[in-house]
Write a protein that holds these residues in place. Structure first.
Motif, PDB file in Angstrom:
ATOM      1  N   HIS A 114      61.978  59.552  51.883  1.00 11.82           N
ATOM      2  CA  HIS A 114      61.983  60.052  50.506  1.00 11.82           C
ATOM      3  C   HIS A 114      60.876  59.394  49.698  1.00 11.82           C
ATOM      4  O   HIS A 114      60.706  58.173  49.720  1.00 11.82           O
ATOM      5  CB  HIS A 114      63.333  59.763  49.842  1.00 11.82           C
ATOM      6  CG  HIS A 114      63.333  60.034  48.372  1.00 11.82           C
ATOM      7  ND1 HIS A 114      63.259  59.035  47.428  1.00 11.82           N
ATOM      8  CD2 HIS A 114      63.367  61.211  47.679  1.00 11.82           C
ATOM      9  CE1 HIS A 114      63.264  59.567  46.227  1.00 11.82           C
ATOM     10  NE2 HIS A 114      63.326  60.880  46.348  1.00 11.82           N
TER      11      HIS A 114
ATOM     12  N   VAL B  85      68.328  56.542  54.852  1.00  9.95           N
ATOM     13  CA  VAL B  85      67.235  56.916  53.951  1.00  9.95           C
ATOM     14  C   VAL B  85      66.184  55.810  53.946  1.00  9.95           C
ATOM     15  O   VAL B  85      66.506  54.624  53.819  1.00  9.95           O
ATOM     16  CB  VAL B  85      67.749  57.155  52.518  1.00  9.95           C
ATOM     17  CG1 VAL B  85      66.584  57.361  51.551  1.00  9.95           C
ATOM     18  CG2 VAL B  85      68.673  58.362  52.481  1.00  9.95           C
TER      19      VAL B  85
ATOM     20  N   THR C  53      62.988  54.994  51.580  1.00  6.48           N
ATOM     21  CA  THR C  53      62.522  55.494  50.287  1.00  6.48           C
ATOM     22  C   THR C  53      61.454  54.616  49.662  1.00  6.48           C
ATOM     23  O   THR C  53      61.416  53.398  49.878  1.00  6.48           O
ATOM     24  CB  THR C  53      63.707  55.632  49.301  1.00  6.48           C
ATOM     25  OG1 THR C  53      63.230  56.219  48.072  1.00  6.48           O
ATOM     26  CG2 THR C  53      64.349  54.284  49.015  1.00  6.48           C
TER      27      THR C  53
ATOM     28  N   ASP D 124      61.322  54.901  46.336  1.00  2.00           N
ATOM     29  CA  ASP D 124      61.898  54.942  44.996  1.00  2.00           C
ATOM     30  C   ASP D 124      62.827  53.748  44.792  1.00  2.00           C
ATOM     31  O   ASP D 124      63.911  53.680  45.386  1.00  2.00           O
ATOM     32  CB  ASP D 124      62.664  56.249  44.808  1.00  2.00           C
ATOM     33  CG  ASP D 124      63.112  56.469  43.370  1.00  2.00           C
ATOM     34  OD1 ASP D 124      63.356  55.479  42.656  1.00  2.00           O
ATOM     35  OD2 ASP D 124      63.234  57.637  42.962  1.00  2.00           O
TER      36      ASP D 124
END
Length: 393
Positions: free
Chosen positions: A60, A74, A76, A78
């Motif tokens: 992500h 996940v 990521t 972010d």
């Protein structure tokens, strides 16, 4: 390795293709991409049902993507997403090296058994955008606004840098760095956060007179059950390595409980550093990860000296009143400095003069209470700035 797919692609997907090709990971150009967004060949977008039936680990990128549903694991870039997942207890399935900035490689070393010893305290300049802006103000004599525009022109700051200026980027990365180093996740609202959005070039000039630099730092310390963490612009001696980091780079200082110190400086959070961090997280996805506990207690402040700048009318009498308030609060004044440029450029009143006080060690809430009293009780004094002042001792 588990089956991997992209939850979303960044706006710079063409550059992503070039980086993956250069790093020899063309295989990632053929993995599924969630949704109907426009993707460039050779990527192929999968409908939701097909994507989640095929993908166990989702990559992500911050800034876009439908997060109503994500794969079990996940990876990521972010920081906010990573923090929320850790606070939900999903530490085994959340990988966030690409969300902590360019010093991710050092954090991997710190968490390895027996490499550096038990950590005690962190000082980090982890936002390359803020670091670049402050460096340009210091070395080129530019205003804050000019330095921000230059950072955008040079491609250091992409888009709106408001989160960099308000310390949000530094705070979120600090929280993830605490999670990596100390195995604790704390809530963002618990971390006192001040940015550089109101920084005056007057203070940068005074800092130079004092042999100091201003840097936006994150500080953290975990001692038994007590956790301390703050984010704010700090005045530090220019001889500190934290002050000497190259503009646009990031640097971390780690002190261990045995008294040893480790310093690591890395490149800022470029597209390539994000991709390298993602690739590093892809490798251990099946490995058991160290536990990251949710911190249920309070997050305390540090006791430090503070730099305070005032503009005064009737210097001697007004200074005496100010010193009396500090004395009543039990706060010592270690240094009184009158800047070389005595008439402040921030006021049209030629009668006003700049004055700087350096306090002894105390807490920010105590200093802020005194400054409120000064504003209310001493009409000939105006509070201009307040920074944490980190000494050499």
């Amino acid at each position: 390795m588990q089956s991997v797919g992209f939850i979303n692609l960044p706006a710079w997907q063409a550059e992503l293709q070039k980086i993956l090709t250069r790093l020899g990971r063309e295989d990632l150009l053929r993995i599924p991409v969630l949704g109907r967004e426009n993707v460039e060949n050779p990527w192929v977008a999968f409908e939701s049902g097909d994507f989640f039936s095929a993908v166990e680990t989702g990559i992500h990128f911050a800034g876009n993507g439908n997060l109503k549903r994500v794969p079990e694991t996940v990876i990521t870039t972010d920081a906010e997403l990573a923090i929320n997942r850790l606070l939900n207890g999903d530490y085994q399935k959340t990988f966030f090296s690409a969300a902590v900035g360019g010093i991710f490689a050092f954090l991997r070393t710190v968490t390895a058994d027996y490499v550096v010893g038990s950590p005690d305290k962190l000082l980090v300049q982890n936002d390359s955008v803020a670091g670049y802006i402050l460096s340009r103000m210091e070395t080129a004599g530019k205003t804050l606004e000019e330095s921000v525009h230059e950072s955008q022109w040079e491609g250091i700051a992409t888009g709106n840098p408001s989160q960099n200026l308000h310390g949000i980027v530094t705070r979120n990365r600090l929280i993830l760095q605490i999670a990596s180093v100390f195995g604790l996740i704390i809530r963002p609202e618990q971390v006192k956060t001040l940015g550089i959005s109101t920084l005056s070039d007057e203070d940068v000039t005074v800092a130079r007179e004092l042999g100091c630099s201003i840097r936006l730092l994150g500080l953290a310390q975990v001692d038994s059950e007590q956790v301390r963490a703050i984010v704010e612009p700090c005045m530090i001696p220019s001889v500190y390595l934290l002050a000497q980091a190259r503009a646009g780079s990031e640097i971390i200082y780690l002190l261990t409980r045995s008294g040893n110190s480790h310093v690591y400086s890395g490149p800022g959070s470029s597209y390539e550093t994000q991709v390298r961090a993602i690739l590093s997280d892809l490798e251990p996805c099946n490995a058991q990860r160290p536990k990251i506990s949710i911190h249920a207690g309070s997050v305390e402040d540090f006791s430090d000296s503070f730099y305070l700048r005032f503009t005064l009318v009737n210097m001697n009498d007004t200074l005496a009143q100010i010193l009396q308030l500090f004395n009543r609060a039990g706060v010592e004044i270690d240094k009184i400095h009158q800047p070389a440029r005595q008439v402040s450029r921030e006021t049209p009143e030629a009668a006003r003069q700049n004055l700087v006080l350096i306090t002894g060690k105390t807490r920010r809430n105590i200093v802020e209470t005194i400054l409120t009293q000064i504003s209310e009780q001493i009409k000939l004094a105006s509070v201009q700035s307040c920074f944490r002042f980190l000494r050499r001792d």
